[in-house]
Scaffold this motif. Sequence first.
Motif, PDB file in Angstrom:
ATOM      1  N   ASP A 208       0.843  -1.193   0.000  1.00  0.00           N
ATOM      2  CA  ASP A 208       0.000   0.000   0.000  1.00  0.00           C
ATOM      3  C   ASP A 208       0.873   1.236   0.000  1.00  0.00           C
ATOM      4  OD1 ASP A 208       0.555   1.008   2.783  1.00  0.00           O
ATOM      5  OD2 ASP A 208      -0.347  -0.907   3.364  1.00  0.00           O
ATOM      6  N   THR A 209       0.224   2.375  -0.241  1.00  0.00           N
ATOM      7  CA  THR A 209       0.931   3.673  -0.210  1.00  0.00           C
ATOM      8  C   THR A 209       0.450   4.489   0.972  1.00  0.00           C
ATOM      9  OG1 THR A 209      -0.734   4.614  -1.711  1.00  0.00           O
ATOM     10  CG2 THR A 209       1.264   3.687  -2.712  1.00  0.00           C
ATOM     11  N   GLY A 210       0.270   3.778   2.112  1.00  0.00           N
ATOM     12  CA  GLY A 210      -0.276   4.416   3.303  1.00  0.00           C
ATOM     13  C   GLY A 210       0.743   5.171   4.108  1.00  0.00           C
ATOM     14  N   ILE A 211       0.454   5.317   5.399  1.00  0.00           N
ATOM     15  CA  ILE A 211       1.282   6.163   6.271  1.00  0.00           C
ATOM     16  C   ILE A 211       2.617   5.509   6.627  1.00  0.00           C
ATOM     17  CG2 ILE A 211      -0.755   7.273   7.222  1.00  0.00           C
ATOM     18  CD1 ILE A 211      -0.448   5.513   9.696  1.00  0.00           C
ATOM     19  N   GLY A 212       2.714   4.186   6.463  1.00  0.00           N
ATOM     20  CA  GLY A 212       3.952   3.492   6.783  1.00  0.00           C
ATOM     21  C   GLY A 212       4.131   3.250   8.282  1.00  0.00           C
ATOM     22  N   ILE A 213       5.216   2.584   8.595  1.00  0.00           N
ATOM     23  CA  ILE A 213       5.489   2.199   9.994  1.00  0.00           C
ATOM     24  C   ILE A 213       6.940   2.544  10.310  1.00  0.00           C
ATOM     25  CG2 ILE A 213       5.443   0.316  11.679  1.00  0.00           C
ATOM     26  CD1 ILE A 213       3.632  -1.218   9.707  1.00  0.00           C
ATOM     27  N   GLU A 214       7.161   3.142  11.457  1.00  0.00           N
ATOM     28  CA  GLU A 214       8.534   3.388  11.907  1.00  0.00           C
ATOM     29  C   GLU A 214       9.255   2.057  12.133  1.00  0.00           C
ATOM     30  OE1 GLU A 214      10.159   6.146  12.180  1.00  0.00           O
ATOM     31  OE2 GLU A 214       8.530   7.614  11.908  1.00  0.00           O
TER      32      GLU A 214
ATOM     33  N   LEU B 209       6.266 -14.800   7.553  1.00  0.00           N
ATOM     34  CA  LEU B 209       5.630 -13.495   7.480  1.00  0.00           C
ATOM     35  C   LEU B 209       6.711 -12.424   7.578  1.00  0.00           C
ATOM     36  CD1 LEU B 209       3.035 -11.799   7.393  1.00  0.00           C
ATOM     37  CD2 LEU B 209       2.908 -11.993   9.889  1.00  0.00           C
ATOM     38  N   GLU B 210       6.765 -11.557   6.537  1.00  0.00           N
ATOM     39  CA  GLU B 210       7.784 -10.513   6.486  1.00  0.00           C
ATOM     40  C   GLU B 210       7.113  -9.168   6.288  1.00  0.00           C
ATOM     41  OE1 GLU B 210      10.211 -11.648   3.240  1.00  0.00           O
ATOM     42  OE2 GLU B 210      11.264 -13.263   4.346  1.00  0.00           O
ATOM     43  N   VAL B 211       7.759  -8.101   6.825  1.00  0.00           N
ATOM     44  CA  VAL B 211       7.218  -6.741   6.742  1.00  0.00           C
ATOM     45  C   VAL B 211       8.333  -5.791   6.322  1.00  0.00           C
ATOM     46  CG1 VAL B 211       6.002  -4.876   7.934  1.00  0.00           C
ATOM     47  CG2 VAL B 211       5.592  -7.250   8.595  1.00  0.00           C
ATOM     48  N   GLU B 212       8.038  -4.940   5.352  1.00  0.00           N
ATOM     49  CA  GLU B 212       8.920  -3.851   4.968  1.00  0.00           C
ATOM     50  C   GLU B 212       8.092  -2.580   4.913  1.00  0.00           C
ATOM     51  OE1 GLU B 212      10.821  -4.686   1.313  1.00  0.00           O
ATOM     52  OE2 GLU B 212      11.932  -6.439   2.057  1.00  0.00           O
ATOM     53  N   SER B 213       8.627  -1.500   5.455  1.00  0.00           N
ATOM     54  CA  SER B 213       7.843  -0.267   5.496  1.00  0.00           C
ATOM     55  C   SER B 213       8.740   0.952   5.533  1.00  0.00           C
ATOM     56  CB  SER B 213       6.910  -0.264   6.716  1.00  0.00           C
ATOM     57  OG  SER B 213       6.094   0.894   6.709  1.00  0.00           O
ATOM     58  N   THR B 214       8.246   2.018   4.895  1.00  0.00           N
ATOM     59  CA  THR B 214       8.916   3.313   4.931  1.00  0.00           C
ATOM     60  C   THR B 214       7.884   4.353   5.338  1.00  0.00           C
ATOM     61  OG1 THR B 214      10.402   2.642   3.149  1.00  0.00           O
ATOM     62  CG2 THR B 214      10.239   5.009   3.610  1.00  0.00           C
ATOM     63  N   PRO B 215       8.123   5.070   6.444  1.00  0.00           N
ATOM     64  CA  PRO B 215       7.133   6.069   6.880  1.00  0.00           C
ATOM     65  C   PRO B 215       6.847   7.086   5.784  1.00  0.00           C
ATOM     66  CG  PRO B 215       8.769   5.687   8.595  1.00  0.00           C
ATOM     67  CD  PRO B 215       9.254   4.963   7.389  1.00  0.00           C
ATOM     68  N   GLY B 216       5.532   7.303   5.528  1.00  0.00           N
ATOM     69  CA  GLY B 216       5.098   8.263   4.518  1.00  0.00           C
ATOM     70  C   GLY B 216       5.036   7.708   3.115  1.00  0.00           C
ATOM     71  N   GLU B 217       5.582   6.511   2.886  1.00  0.00           N
ATOM     72  CA  GLU B 217       5.590   5.937   1.547  1.00  0.00           C
ATOM     73  C   GLU B 217       4.720   4.689   1.444  1.00  0.00           C
ATOM     74  OE1 GLU B 217       9.487   5.287   0.126  1.00  0.00           O
ATOM     75  OE2 GLU B 217      10.165   7.355   0.468  1.00  0.00           O
ATOM     76  N   GLY B 218       4.613   3.895   2.503  1.00  0.00           N
ATOM     77  CA  GLY B 218       3.767   2.719   2.457  1.00  0.00           C
ATOM     78  C   GLY B 218       4.414   1.504   3.117  1.00  0.00           C
TER      79      GLY B 218
ATOM     80  N   THR C 196       4.686  -3.035   2.962  1.00  0.00           N
ATOM     81  CA  THR C 196       4.529  -4.272   2.202  1.00  0.00           C
ATOM     82  C   THR C 196       4.558  -5.447   3.172  1.00  0.00           C
ATOM     83  OG1 THR C 196       5.605  -3.341   0.258  1.00  0.00           O
ATOM     84  CG2 THR C 196       5.461  -5.742   0.391  1.00  0.00           C
ATOM     85  N   PHE C 197       3.485  -6.245   3.162  1.00  0.00           N
ATOM     86  CA  PHE C 197       3.440  -7.500   3.913  1.00  0.00           C
ATOM     87  C   PHE C 197       3.631  -8.642   2.931  1.00  0.00           C
ATOM     88  CE2 PHE C 197       1.335  -4.690   6.838  1.00  0.00           C
ATOM     89  CZ  PHE C 197       1.673  -5.182   8.089  1.00  0.00           C
ATOM     90  N   CYS C 198       4.514  -9.584   3.275  1.00  0.00           N
ATOM     91  CA  CYS C 198       4.770 -10.750   2.420  1.00  0.00           C
ATOM     92  C   CYS C 198       4.517 -12.007   3.231  1.00  0.00           C
ATOM     93  CB  CYS C 198       6.201 -10.728   1.891  1.00  0.00           C
ATOM     94  SG  CYS C 198       6.621 -12.199   0.915  1.00  0.00           S
ATOM     95  N   VAL C 199       3.655 -12.885   2.679  1.00  0.00           N
ATOM     96  CA  VAL C 199       3.370 -14.165   3.314  1.00  0.00           C
ATOM     97  C   VAL C 199       3.848 -15.269   2.372  1.00  0.00           C
ATOM     98  CG1 VAL C 199       1.616 -15.658   4.322  1.00  0.00           C
ATOM     99  CG2 VAL C 199       1.353 -13.169   4.427  1.00  0.00           C
ATOM    100  N   LYS C 200       4.753 -16.144   2.866  1.00  0.00           N
ATOM    101  CA  LYS C 200       5.317 -17.216   2.042  1.00  0.00           C
ATOM    102  C   LYS C 200       4.849 -18.567   2.555  1.00  0.00           C
ATOM    103  CE  LYS C 200       9.566 -14.750   0.762  1.00  0.00           C
ATOM    104  NZ  LYS C 200      11.045 -14.809   0.767  1.00  0.00           N
ATOM    105  N   PHE C 201       4.440 -19.431   1.597  1.00  0.00           N
ATOM    106  CA  PHE C 201       4.023 -20.798   1.917  1.00  0.00           C
ATOM    107  C   PHE C 201       4.835 -21.768   1.062  1.00  0.00           C
ATOM    108  CE2 PHE C 201       0.305 -18.105   2.658  1.00  0.00           C
ATOM    109  CZ  PHE C 201       0.011 -18.433   3.968  1.00  0.00           C
TER     110      PHE C 201
END
Length: 591
Positions: free
Chosen positions: A518-524, A567-576, A578-583
């Motif tokens: 997403d292009t949401g608020i992001g996470i610190e 389950l992996e998470v990548e995030s940049t505040p103000g840019e969005g 990405t959640f990745c789920v691998k099976f």
Amino acid sequence: MVIKFRSKLLFAVLSLIIVSIVGFGLLLMQLFGTYDKEEFISSGKKQAEKAASYIDEQGGMKKVLERETVTNGLHLIDDGLTLIDPDGRILYQYNLPSKVTESNHHKYLELITAKTGEDFIEMKGGFPIYYFGKPLYDEAKVLEGYAVITAQWHDIRQLNGFSWLILTGALLFFLVLVSLMISKLFNRFTTPIEAATNTAIELAKGNYRARTPENPTDEMKMLTTSINILARNLQEMETSREMQQDRLSTLIENIGSGVLLIDSKGYITLMNKAYKNLFNVSPSVFLYRLYYEALPFDEVISLIEDIFMTEKSIKKQMRLSLKIERKHFEVYGAPVIGTNDEWKGIVLVFHDITELKKLEQMRQDFVANVSHELRTPITSIKGFSETLLDGDLKDQQTLRAFLTIILNESDRLQMLIQELLELSKIEKQEFSLSIAKLDLNALVQETGQMFKRKAEKKDLAFTVEASGRPIYIDADPSRLKQVLINLISNAFNYTPAGGQVWVTVQEDDHYASIYVRDTGIGIEKKEISRIFERFYRVDRARSRNSGGTGLGLAIVKHLVEAHKGILEVESTPGEGTTFCVKFVKKQRKMK
């Protein structure tokens, strides 16, 4: 080379026998020599008396010398015979020993004549010649002269030498015979002693399996049997001790808590594997040092000193710093006292209760968060209900607005309770999945259809990118759909109007992956590790206004782990974000 016990004993006994036989032989030879000498002297005296008696019978020395036939009778004497007058002049001489010189002969004859007045005279004439003199008297008892017997000791010396040779030969034969008999006898007695000695040496070295041969007819049976019984008892004791030691070592090394043993002088003598791992210390620089020099924790040192002074067990909770991490420990210290009240030292046990403290804190936070989350809708419902009861119910517009708020808060309350029950169910050990083969592309497209209208309503660009061919995995379809719904809902909630949300399906040789971007608020970055906690919100005001409960990502985490996914998470505040789920992909069977 070490001389065996048997050889030492045999040498000692043979030496004693040899000394005894030699001493006995010397004594016998001394007695034999004395007896032989006495017989020799007695024989010489008898011959002198025989010659004197013969001369007396023939009428005196003058008549014997005048008649040749009578003189020939003196030749019957075995040894040398000399007749002399009282002045020592030789009147007759026969068979004189060859070793006697004229000068010595006359000298000893003069000595014999000088000993007048004695009935019997004997005189050594120089070794080995002996003189035996007998005075001769006429009928008027007037001294006519002397009959002197001269005898050599030479024949007697030869007899002694021959006797020595016989005795020496007999001694050697006797020694050989005795040696064989004693050796055989010693073998019978010393062999079991040597075997018992060797067994005792092996036992002293710690070889408790050593045994000595037992012979039922052996005189040493009691000794060998006792040695073997002792060896068996020692072996059983050693086996029992090793078992106890192994059990104790295994227990100490594999116990989950750290263990320290301090002796009575304050030196650290034991440290188990758990302590090394907990505090990351090396035994080479930690053991056999004083506790107040080795331990970096003042609280632990103070606890040890209290135990030394009070001699009582102490239990205390501590928070200790381990490099950049702080852990909670429950430290139990107890004195080690021997059977005779002898002070042995102190044992310390470090129980790591950090996880318990975290669980306790999580429980407290959970109770606080649940209370807070429940209080908000309940307060709203209670407030609007009281307003309606106190106000005018005829205003339909206000009434509808208040009832709508009450309904929304009730739905929120119901959702919160439902997700709490769902999370509790997932976290139980008996929770199980209904695993089935499914096409991940089809599931993602089906779920994406559910958010089309919501995306239009929020003015979001929502895109689902599936793979061109089916991707099969083993999973629970309903639970996997729940994961997708929560992730997509979370993306919608934290993406402002005009933003974008993508759901993409990809695969490689081993994994099938779902990406929700997403292009949401992001996470610190510092908050990423906490977003899967219950009721944790990055933006609490936005989350609460969006109708979220704060439990969606916690449910996602547990369901992915139940599927053994990643389950992996990548995030940049103000840019969005990405959640990745691998099976793990379902492997196709090779034809």
